[in-house]
Each structure stands twice: as C-alpha cells, then as structure tokens.
Design a protein around this motif. Sequence first.
Motif, PDB file in Angstrom:
ATOM      1  N   LYS A   1       0.845  -1.195   0.000  1.00  0.00           N
ATOM      2  CA  LYS A   1       0.000   0.000   0.000  1.00  0.00           C
ATOM      3  C   LYS A   1       0.880   1.244   0.000  1.00  0.00           C
ATOM      4  N   GLU A   2       0.275   2.335  -0.494  1.00  0.00           N
ATOM      5  CA  GLU A   2       0.937   3.636  -0.406  1.00  0.00           C
ATOM      6  C   GLU A   2      -0.125   4.716  -0.369  1.00  0.00           C
ATOM      7  N   CYS A   3       0.256   5.860   0.174  1.00  0.00           N
ATOM      8  CA  CYS A   3      -0.660   7.003   0.235  1.00  0.00           C
ATOM      9  C   CYS A   3      -0.552   7.782  -1.069  1.00  0.00           C
ATOM     10  N   LYS A   4      -1.713   8.081  -1.672  1.00  0.00           N
ATOM     11  CA  LYS A   4      -1.731   8.835  -2.925  1.00  0.00           C
ATOM     12  C   LYS A   4      -2.681  10.015  -2.766  1.00  0.00           C
ATOM     13  N   LEU A   5      -2.377  11.098  -3.461  1.00  0.00           N
ATOM     14  CA  LEU A   5      -3.222  12.293  -3.457  1.00  0.00           C
ATOM     15  C   LEU A   5      -4.351  12.083  -4.464  1.00  0.00           C
ATOM     16  N   VAL A   6      -5.606  12.208  -3.989  1.00  0.00           N
ATOM     17  CA  VAL A   6      -6.761  11.931  -4.830  1.00  0.00           C
ATOM     18  C   VAL A   6      -7.816  13.026  -4.696  1.00  0.00           C
ATOM     19  N   TYR A   7      -8.708  13.066  -5.697  1.00  0.00           N
ATOM     20  CA  TYR A   7      -9.956  13.820  -5.616  1.00  0.00           C
ATOM     21  C   TYR A   7     -11.071  12.800  -5.423  1.00  0.00           C
ATOM     22  N   GLY A   8     -12.107  13.191  -4.680  1.00  0.00           N
ATOM     23  CA  GLY A   8     -13.303  12.377  -4.564  1.00  0.00           C
ATOM     24  C   GLY A   8     -14.363  12.907  -5.512  1.00  0.00           C
ATOM     25  N   LEU A   9     -14.850  12.058  -6.400  1.00  0.00           N
ATOM     26  CA  LEU A   9     -15.898  12.428  -7.360  1.00  0.00           C
ATOM     27  C   LEU A   9     -17.216  11.831  -6.881  1.00  0.00           C
ATOM     28  N   THR A  10     -18.200  12.656  -6.639  1.00  0.00           N
ATOM     29  CA  THR A  10     -19.497  12.184  -6.163  1.00  0.00           C
ATOM     30  C   THR A  10     -20.372  11.740  -7.342  1.00  0.00           C
ATOM     31  N   PRO A  11     -21.311  10.822  -7.085  1.00  0.00           N
ATOM     32  CA  PRO A  11     -22.142  10.286  -8.175  1.00  0.00           C
ATOM     33  C   PRO A  11     -22.930  11.343  -8.950  1.00  0.00           C
TER      34      PRO A  11
END
Length: 161
Positions: free
Chosen positions: A133-143
């Motif tokens: 595992k690793e930590c990644k920078l993400v955006y959350g996209l809502t439905p």
Amino acid sequence: MTYLERIYRINQQEQKDKNKCLELFNSLFASVRYEVPSDNRADLYITATTKSNKTGIYAVEIKQRNCNLLDYSDTIIQVDKYNYLKSLSGYTALYFVIFDDCVAVYNLDKVNSKALVKRMQMMNKITIQSQDKECKLVYGLTPNLAKIFINNNNKEKYADN
C-alpha cells in the motif's frame, strides 16, 4: 502470485475494461474509432460520431471497482491522472468507472477541481495487488457529477441523475 502472473492478470482486466467502455460507446454513437496510447497515461483515445455527424474526441481513463456506486460517498481519481487528462488539448477528458451495478462516466472538463476535496488515500501500490500500500493524493468524485448507465441484462440504459 509471480510477477508474470500479475502482469497477465492486469492485462486481462484492462482489456475487459476497455471492451466494456467501447461497448458503451458503440451503443451511444453511430461510429467509434479508438487507439490505445503508447505512453499509458490514458487508457483510450476515442473519436465518436453521432448519427447527426457531431464528432467528439475523448481521452478516457478506465477504472473497475468491486462495489456498487453508492457503497461509498465518492469514487477517487488520482490528482496527477486528473491533471494529465485535463491538460490534453483537443480532447474531452472522461473518467469511466465500472461498478458492479452500473457504469459512471465523469466528464472531467465539466468538473470544477476547485469544488473537489483533495485528500490523501491509502491505496494499492500496484493494480490487482493488495499487499503493498501507499498514500496517494486523490480527488473524490461524487455520483451526481456523472452520467450513470445502469446494468440491466448486460445492456446499458441511461439513468437520469
């Protein structure tokens, strides 16, 4: 699982996902042409034409999730992948997410990144491998940001959202 077995499984899954994407495009457009980019920064480049001869050119990132759309409050896209897709001049950036119960298609050109929450997320380091595992920078996209196509006897049906 050996390295070669993992690569084989990844390639199998990616081909299955590309086929699902192209199947949906072919059901929506009169003509579809595609190419697989050599740099692996996007999964497909697609040129699609409607019956009224309107043409769209798309850069598509495809992900398959082993859950239903509403099992989580959002689905994630890595910030660097989002930025890369948005940077491609002349393409409409699409994020094509295959869930167990539907397909969600996000037109990233219509998503305001300033309205998205950026967060660090612990994720698999490599696709189809859950040990590292690793930590990644993400955006959350809502439905609500996606067009949803409901799986119904293996046929896609547009669902208003």
